[in-house]
Scaffold this motif. Structure first.
Motif, mmCIF file in Angstrom:
data_model
loop_
_atom_site.group_PDB
_atom_site.id
_atom_site.type_symbol
_atom_site.label_atom_id
_atom_site.label_comp_id
_atom_site.label_asym_id
_atom_site.label_seq_id
_atom_site.Cartn_x
_atom_site.Cartn_y
_atom_site.Cartn_z
ATOM 1 N N TRP A 4 -12.959 -19.530 41.934
ATOM 2 C CA TRP A 4 -13.372 -19.092 43.265
ATOM 3 C C TRP A 4 -12.197 -19.111 44.237
ATOM 4 O O TRP A 4 -12.015 -18.184 45.019
ATOM 5 C CB TRP A 4 -14.500 -19.980 43.792
ATOM 6 C CG TRP A 4 -15.032 -19.471 45.087
ATOM 7 C CD1 TRP A 4 -15.910 -18.467 45.262
ATOM 8 C CD2 TRP A 4 -14.682 -19.939 46.384
ATOM 9 N NE1 TRP A 4 -16.127 -18.281 46.603
ATOM 10 C CE2 TRP A 4 -15.396 -19.168 47.311
ATOM 11 C CE3 TRP A 4 -13.826 -20.938 46.847
ATOM 12 C CZ2 TRP A 4 -15.282 -19.364 48.679
ATOM 13 C CZ3 TRP A 4 -13.725 -21.128 48.208
ATOM 14 C CH2 TRP A 4 -14.446 -20.359 49.101
ATOM 15 N N LEU A 23 -18.417 -19.145 33.239
ATOM 16 C CA LEU A 23 -19.803 -18.720 33.030
ATOM 17 C C LEU A 23 -20.279 -18.987 31.608
ATOM 18 O O LEU A 23 -21.443 -19.324 31.394
ATOM 19 C CB LEU A 23 -19.956 -17.231 33.355
ATOM 20 C CG LEU A 23 -19.976 -16.886 34.836
ATOM 21 C CD1 LEU A 23 -19.947 -15.375 35.014
ATOM 22 C CD2 LEU A 23 -21.190 -17.473 35.502
ATOM 23 N N ARG A 34 -22.232 -22.188 38.675
ATOM 24 C CA ARG A 34 -22.504 -20.812 38.272
ATOM 25 C C ARG A 34 -22.389 -19.871 39.469
ATOM 26 O O ARG A 34 -21.818 -18.790 39.368
ATOM 27 C CB ARG A 34 -23.891 -20.733 37.654
ATOM 28 C CG ARG A 34 -24.222 -19.425 37.051
ATOM 29 C CD ARG A 34 -25.528 -19.538 36.249
ATOM 30 N NE ARG A 34 -25.829 -18.323 35.564
ATOM 31 C CZ ARG A 34 -25.305 -17.949 34.414
ATOM 32 N NH1 ARG A 34 -24.453 -18.746 33.815
ATOM 33 N NH2 ARG A 34 -25.633 -16.814 33.851
ATOM 34 N N ASP A 35 -22.890 -20.301 40.622
ATOM 35 C CA ASP A 35 -22.774 -19.498 41.837
ATOM 36 C C ASP A 35 -21.322 -19.323 42.263
ATOM 37 O O ASP A 35 -20.924 -18.258 42.726
ATOM 38 C CB ASP A 35 -23.585 -20.124 42.969
ATOM 39 C CG ASP A 35 -25.085 -20.028 42.745
ATOM 40 O OD1 ASP A 35 -25.515 -19.231 41.886
ATOM 41 O OD2 ASP A 35 -25.820 -20.759 43.429
ATOM 42 N N ILE A 38 -19.736 -16.715 39.919
ATOM 43 C CA ILE A 38 -20.185 -15.368 40.281
ATOM 44 C C ILE A 38 -19.529 -14.934 41.587
ATOM 45 O O ILE A 38 -19.113 -13.775 41.742
ATOM 46 C CB ILE A 38 -21.721 -15.320 40.355
ATOM 47 C CG1 ILE A 38 -22.301 -15.488 38.952
ATOM 48 C CG2 ILE A 38 -22.202 -14.026 40.984
ATOM 49 C CD1 ILE A 38 -23.800 -15.683 38.911
ATOM 50 N N LEU A 41 -16.082 -13.707 40.842
ATOM 51 C CA LEU A 41 -16.086 -12.342 40.307
ATOM 52 C C LEU A 41 -16.307 -11.320 41.414
ATOM 53 O O LEU A 41 -15.644 -10.278 41.448
ATOM 54 C CB LEU A 41 -17.161 -12.201 39.224
ATOM 55 C CG LEU A 41 -16.879 -12.889 37.902
ATOM 56 C CD1 LEU A 41 -18.092 -12.800 36.997
ATOM 57 C CD2 LEU A 41 -15.667 -12.272 37.240
ATOM 58 N N ILE A 42 -17.214 -11.610 42.324
ATOM 59 C CA ILE A 42 -17.504 -10.682 43.416
ATOM 60 C C ILE A 42 -16.299 -10.537 44.340
ATOM 61 O O ILE A 42 -15.940 -9.418 44.736
ATOM 62 C CB ILE A 42 -18.755 -11.136 44.181
ATOM 63 C CG1 ILE A 42 -19.993 -10.970 43.298
ATOM 64 C CG2 ILE A 42 -18.915 -10.370 45.492
ATOM 65 C CD1 ILE A 42 -21.240 -11.594 43.870
#
Length: 58
Positions: A4, A23, A34-35, A38, A41-42
């Motif tokens: 992140w 992940l 997990r958030d 993600i 990735l975003i």
């Protein structure tokens, strides 16, 4: 968390593999991690889109 941070600051080529690795390695119940993966990735996709937009408009 490392995915992140690198994804947020533009380290796209490091953030994407770290996020995918996270992940697959973390248990499904670990919702916070997990958030974050993600989110990495975003944000990486966002940086790629910004770079593509700058490249196209020049």
């Amino acid at each position: 968390m490392a995915a992140w941070i690198t994804g947020f600051f533009g380290g796209v080529f490091l953030a994407i593999p770290l996020a995918i690795f996270a992940l697959f390695r973390m248990p499904k119940e670990d919702r916070n991690s997990r958030d974050l993966a993600i989110g990495a990735l975003i944000s990486s996709v966002g940086w790629i889109l910004v770079a593509a937009l700058i490249f196209v408009t020049r």
